[in-house]
Design an enzyme around this catalytic site. Structure first.
Site, PDB file in Angstrom:
ATOM      1  N   HIS A  61     -71.917  -1.965 -59.754  1.00 46.38           N
ATOM      2  CA  HIS A  61     -73.138  -2.291 -60.034  1.00 46.38           C
ATOM      3  C   HIS A  61     -73.945  -2.456 -58.628  1.00 46.38           C
ATOM      4  O   HIS A  61     -73.249  -2.815 -57.410  1.00 46.38           O
ATOM      5  CB  HIS A  61     -73.254  -3.732 -60.688  1.00 46.38           C
ATOM      6  N   LYS A  71     -74.450  -9.772 -52.038  1.00 44.18           N
ATOM      7  CA  LYS A  71     -73.697 -10.528 -52.762  1.00 44.18           C
ATOM      8  C   LYS A  71     -72.529 -11.116 -51.839  1.00 44.18           C
ATOM      9  O   LYS A  71     -71.923 -10.305 -51.070  1.00 44.18           O
ATOM     10  CB  LYS A  71     -73.171 -10.012 -54.108  1.00 44.18           C
ATOM     11  N   TYR A 131     -70.635 -15.954 -56.959  1.00 43.77           N
ATOM     12  CA  TYR A 131     -71.407 -15.155 -56.123  1.00 43.77           C
ATOM     13  C   TYR A 131     -72.811 -15.555 -55.929  1.00 43.77           C
ATOM     14  O   TYR A 131     -73.256 -15.824 -56.933  1.00 43.77           O
ATOM     15  CB  TYR A 131     -70.860 -13.749 -56.289  1.00 43.77           C
ATOM     16  N   ASP A 169     -70.975  -0.057 -68.410  1.00 39.95           N
ATOM     17  CA  ASP A 169     -70.143   0.786 -67.748  1.00 39.95           C
ATOM     18  C   ASP A 169     -69.343   1.837 -68.123  1.00 39.95           C
ATOM     19  O   ASP A 169     -68.682   2.290 -67.343  1.00 39.95           O
ATOM     20  CB  ASP A 169     -69.156  -0.389 -67.108  1.00 39.95           C
TER      21      ASP A 169
END
Length: 191
Positions: A61, A71, A131, A169
Site C-alpha cells: 500500500h 510510515k 505505525y 489486495d
C-alpha cells in the site's frame, strides 16, 4: 537509538537501546530530535494500530500525492516480515525491496518514506503493529501494487495456501501496470 541504512536509500532501521534489569526493560521508542537529526525532518500526525493473525498479508500500500505518506512501523506483539518497495520511477532502486523481520522481541522499527509501498506478512500466531504516519489517511489517494508480483521477488515467508488477503489486495495491479504515481526527481519532502 541506532539508525541503520538499508539497501534502499531513505528506508532505515531504527534499533533502540534497551535498558533492562530484574524488573523488565525500558527504551525510548521515538525521539523527534534524533529522527530529524539522523533520518529526516518530518512531522508525524497520525498513529495507527493493526492486529492480524498468522498468514495475513497486508499490502503493498501507499498514498498518492498530494497525500503521500511516510510510515514508521514497529511490532508490539508477535512478529512480521515488513516490506518496503521503491515506487519512484527513474530511481536507481526502482522496483527493489527491503524485507526485515520486526518483532516484539527485537524492538526494531522500519521507516518507509513517501514514494515507497509498504506491506507485511504475519509470521506469528498473531501480531500487533503500531505505525506513525507523516500524513493523514486520505482514501481518495489510496494506491497499491500486487503483493505477489513476480517481478518484485518478495518471499513473504508464508506458504501461498496460508496467505489471507483483503478483497482490495486481491485485485492490485503489478508494478509494471501500475500508474506512475512517483518519480525520482520529484521531491516528496520539503527541504
Amino acid at each position: 537509538m541506532i539508525i541503520r541504512p538499508t539497501s534502499l536509500p531513505g528506508v532505515v532501521v531504527l534499533e533502540p537501546r534497551l535498558h533492562g534489569d530484574a524488573r523488565g526493560y525500558f527504551f525510548e521508542s521515538f525521539s523527534a530530535r534524533v529522527f530529524e537529526q539522523q533520518v529526516l525532518r518530518t512531522r508525524f500526525v497520525q498513529d495507527n494500530e493493526s492486529a492480524s493473525t498468522y498468514g495475513v498479508v497486508r499490502g503493498l500500500h501507499y498514498q498518492r500525492a498530494p497525500h503521500s505518506q511516510g510510515k514508521l512501523v514497529r511490532v508490539v506483539h508477535g512478529r512480521v516480515l515488513d516490506v518496503a518497495v521503491d515506487l519512484r520511477r527513474g530511481s536507481p532502486t526502482y522496483g527493489q525491496h527491503v524485507a526485515l523481520e520486526l518483532s516484539s522481541t527485537n524492538h526494531r522499527q522500519l521507516f518507509i518514506p513517501r514514494g515507497f509501498a509498504h506491506g507485511y506478512s504475519v509470521l506469528s500466531p498473531e501480531a500487533v503493529l503500531l505505525y506513525k504516519c507523516d500524513a493523514y489517511y486520505a482514501p481518495q489517494s489510496e494506491g497499491g501494487i500486487a503483493w505477489d508480483d513476480p517481478a518484485l521477488g518478495i518471499d513473504w515467508q508464508v506458504p501461498r495456501e496460508c496467505v489471507i488477503l483483503s478483497p482490495k489486495d486481491t485485485t492490485r495491479p503489478r508494478l509494471a501496470e501500475a500508474p506512475p504515481d512517483f518519480h525520482y526527481t520529484t521531491p516528496l519532502y520539503s527541504a
